[in-house]
Design an enzyme around this catalytic site. Structure first.
Site, PDB file in Angstrom:
ATOM      1  N   ASN A 101       0.818  -1.211   0.000  1.00 35.08           N
ATOM      2  CA  ASN A 101       0.000   0.000   0.000  1.00 35.08           C
ATOM      3  C   ASN A 101       0.851   1.260   0.000  1.00 35.08           C
ATOM      4  O   ASN A 101       1.931   1.293   0.575  1.00 35.08           O
ATOM      5  CB  ASN A 101      -0.943   0.004   1.212  1.00 35.08           C
ATOM      6  CG  ASN A 101      -1.909  -1.155   1.161  1.00 35.08           C
ATOM      7  OD1 ASN A 101      -2.070  -1.779   0.106  1.00 35.08           O
ATOM      8  ND2 ASN A 101      -2.543  -1.461   2.270  1.00 35.08           N
ATOM      9  N   HIS A 118       5.662  -0.748  -2.880  1.00 30.64           N
ATOM     10  CA  HIS A 118       5.178   0.011  -4.036  1.00 30.64           C
ATOM     11  C   HIS A 118       5.273   1.519  -3.834  1.00 30.64           C
ATOM     12  O   HIS A 118       4.573   2.282  -4.506  1.00 30.64           O
ATOM     13  CB  HIS A 118       3.741  -0.410  -4.378  1.00 30.64           C
ATOM     14  CG  HIS A 118       3.666  -1.794  -4.944  1.00 30.64           C
ATOM     15  ND1 HIS A 118       2.509  -2.540  -5.005  1.00 30.64           N
ATOM     16  CD2 HIS A 118       4.636  -2.596  -5.488  1.00 30.64           C
ATOM     17  CE1 HIS A 118       2.759  -3.722  -5.550  1.00 30.64           C
ATOM     18  NE2 HIS A 118       4.037  -3.782  -5.847  1.00 30.64           N
ATOM     19  N   SER A 196      -4.931  -9.515  -3.462  1.00 35.78           N
ATOM     20  CA  SER A 196      -5.356 -10.486  -4.474  1.00 35.78           C
ATOM     21  C   SER A 196      -4.175 -11.361  -4.890  1.00 35.78           C
ATOM     22  O   SER A 196      -4.370 -12.389  -5.534  1.00 35.78           O
ATOM     23  CB  SER A 196      -5.941  -9.763  -5.690  1.00 35.78           C
ATOM     24  OG  SER A 196      -4.996  -8.842  -6.200  1.00 35.78           O
ATOM     25  N   ALA A 238     -10.610  -7.875   7.225  1.00 36.03           N
ATOM     26  CA  ALA A 238      -9.394  -7.736   8.041  1.00 36.03           C
ATOM     27  C   ALA A 238      -9.706  -7.079   9.387  1.00 36.03           C
ATOM     28  O   ALA A 238      -9.151  -7.469  10.409  1.00 36.03           O
ATOM     29  CB  ALA A 238      -8.364  -6.904   7.271  1.00 36.03           C
TER      30      ALA A 238
HETATM   31  P1  OAD Z   1      -6.399  -5.749  -4.989  1.00 32.56           P
HETATM   32  O1  OAD Z   1      -7.440  -4.716  -5.231  1.00 32.56           O
HETATM   33  O2  OAD Z   1      -5.856  -6.468  -6.169  1.00 32.56           O
HETATM   34  O3  OAD Z   1      -6.936  -6.834  -3.961  1.00 32.56           O
HETATM   35  C1  OAD Z   1      -7.549  -6.434  -2.777  1.00 32.56           C
HETATM   36  C2  OAD Z   1      -7.875  -7.684  -1.999  1.00 32.56           C
HETATM   37  O4  OAD Z   1      -8.419  -7.265  -0.751  1.00 32.56           O
HETATM   38  C3  OAD Z   1      -8.909  -8.607  -2.649  1.00 32.56           C
HETATM   39  O5  OAD Z   1      -8.430  -9.940  -2.605  1.00 32.56           O
HETATM   40  C4  OAD Z   1     -10.153  -8.436  -1.791  1.00 32.56           C
HETATM   41  O6  OAD Z   1     -10.911  -9.654  -1.697  1.00 32.56           O
HETATM   42  C5  OAD Z   1      -9.530  -8.091  -0.451  1.00 32.56           C
HETATM   43  N1  OAD Z   1     -10.380  -7.310   0.446  1.00 32.56           N
HETATM   44  C6  OAD Z   1     -11.363  -6.416   0.159  1.00 32.56           C
HETATM   45  N2  OAD Z   1     -11.891  -5.914   1.273  1.00 32.56           N
HETATM   46  C7  OAD Z   1     -11.233  -6.487   2.313  1.00 32.56           C
HETATM   47  C8  OAD Z   1     -11.314  -6.387   3.726  1.00 32.56           C
HETATM   48  N3  OAD Z   1     -12.183  -5.572   4.330  1.00 32.56           N
HETATM   49  N4  OAD Z   1     -10.478  -7.144   4.474  1.00 32.56           N
HETATM   50  C9  OAD Z   1      -9.590  -7.990   3.887  1.00 32.56           C
HETATM   51  N5  OAD Z   1      -9.464  -8.128   2.566  1.00 32.56           N
HETATM   52  C10 OAD Z   1     -10.272  -7.386   1.782  1.00 32.56           C
HETATM   53  O7  OAD Z   1      -5.220  -5.020  -4.155  1.00 32.56           O
HETATM   54  P2  OAD Z   1      -3.703  -5.484  -3.975  1.00 32.56           P
HETATM   55  O8  OAD Z   1      -3.600  -6.954  -3.847  1.00 32.56           O
HETATM   56  O9  OAD Z   1      -3.138  -4.637  -2.907  1.00 32.56           O
HETATM   57  O10 OAD Z   1       0.129  -1.724  -7.301  1.00 32.56           O
HETATM   58  O11 OAD Z   1      -3.093  -5.042  -5.367  1.00 32.56           O
HETATM   59  C11 OAD Z   1      -1.718  -5.211  -5.598  1.00 32.56           C
HETATM   60  C12 OAD Z   1      -1.183  -4.023  -6.368  1.00 32.56           C
HETATM   61  O12 OAD Z   1      -1.978  -3.825  -7.534  1.00 32.56           O
HETATM   62  C13 OAD Z   1      -1.276  -2.697  -5.644  1.00 32.56           C
HETATM   63  O13 OAD Z   1      -0.212  -2.462  -4.727  1.00 32.56           O
HETATM   64  C14 OAD Z   1      -1.204  -1.720  -6.783  1.00 32.56           C
HETATM   65  C15 OAD Z   1      -2.156  -2.389  -7.752  1.00 32.56           C
HETATM   66  O14 OAD Z   1      -1.943  -2.088  -9.094  1.00 32.56           O
HETATM   67  C16 OAD Z   1       0.778  -0.567  -7.502  1.00 32.56           C
HETATM   68  O15 OAD Z   1       0.285   0.522  -7.261  1.00 32.56           O
HETATM   69  C17 OAD Z   1       2.155  -0.740  -8.041  1.00 32.56           C
END
Ligand code: OAD
Length: 252
Positions: A101, A118, A196, A238
């Site tokens: 994040n 990131h 994700s 979370a």
């Molecule tokens: P994503 O948007 O890809 O995934 C978010 C995840 O959080 C999903 O698996 C949801 O199911 C989960 N989620 C949603 N609400 C939640 C909650 N209340 N508690 C727990 N989990 C929850 O976000 P990231 O995995 O962070 O990159 O994405 C990775 C990267 O993609 C980011 O850092 C960003 C983006 O492009 C850059 O900016 C370089």
């Protein structure tokens, strides 16, 4: 219900790594990227906002969009998940927080030494010479999601400041990446929270931990586990699951 074997592993751990994604900040009101309807990459075009080429083509559009995101981050408060992660540090000999994040909610909750894979919305640097301004950015204006803003100029070379985040096609900051991989390879338990797991190389962090023998726990409303040994899923938000895990593992 949290499996007793997981609670035992938490209590026995010498080093826990917490690996977070956008989901850990979702309950603070910061949108994730890939959730249907609400995700940023569902509503905005990543290619025209999160690449060096996009910035060169339309710096005002890109800077305005990131200022809007910085405003959302500044207005947000840490939620019970960030606070429970900070509290966990008091219960284990070593805790490393690795986040994808670009907000600072872990720090504001009290976590120290957070590894930002990131980058950060709060640390811009010059697009041309790479230097960071000595003075922090002021309070963000309140642009709408699509409003253009002129990026500030670099005091050294008069280039444009760019957001201090990693864009598509760019490398991760190498210090952060090496520190995260080393922590993953040397931990006993890794909590993967709200990600994700589709963006590499960050997504390698939990895989490396698992391959190195750690217990891996996925905390997410949508199941992400692959059913391997030493792998657990706590299905849910979370803000509920992380405090429950910390409380049950370390309640006196
Ligand atoms: P994503 O948007 O890809 O995934 C978010 C995840 O959080 C999903 O698996 C949801 O199911 C989960 N989620 C949603 N609400 C939640 C909650 N209340 N508690 C727990 N989990 C929850 O976000 P990231 O995995 O962070 O990159 O994405 C990775 C990267 O993609 C980011 O850092 C960003 C983006 O492009 C850059 O900016 C370089």
């Amino acid at each position: 219900m949290i499996p007793p074997t997981l609670l035992t592993a938490m209590r026995a751990a010498r080093h826990i790594v917490v690996f977070t994604g956008a989901g850990v900040s979702a309950e603070s009101g910061i949108p994730t990227f890939r959730d249907t309807l609400t995700g940023l990459w569902e509503r905005f075009d990543a290619a025209s906002l999160a690449t060096p080429q996009a910035f060169l083509q339309d710096p005002e559009l890109v800077w305005g969009w990131y200022e809007w995101r910085r405003m959302k981050a500044v207005q947000a408060q840490p939620n019970p998940a960030h606070l429970a992660i900070a509290a966990l540090a008091r219960h284990v000999p070593k805790l490393t927080v690795v986040t994808q994040n670009v907000d600072d909610l872990h720090e504001r909750a009290g976590s120290a030494g957070v590894i930002h894979l990131h980058g950060s919305l709060h640390k811009p640097h010059c697009f041309d010479c790479g230097r960071q301004p000595a003075k922090a950015l002021g309070m963000p204006l309140e642009p709408e999601g699509g409003r253009r803003l002129e990026p500030p100029r670099c005091k050294h070379c008069d280039g444009r400041l760019r957001p201090g985040v990693v864009w598509f096609g760019e490398s991760l900051p190498s210090d952060a990446m090496h520190a995260a991989f080393a922590a993953a390879q040397n931990c006993d338990v890794l909590l993967s929270i709200g990600t994700s797991g589709v963006v590499y190389p960050a997504a390698e962090v939990p895989i490396l931990a698992w391959e190195s023998g750690a217990v891996v726990v996925h905390i997410n409303p949508h199941a992400v586990a692959h059913g391997e040994e030493r792998e657990y899923t706590l299905a849910g938000a979370a803000g509920e699951q992380v405090p429950a895990l910390v409380q049950q593992a370390f309640a006196d």
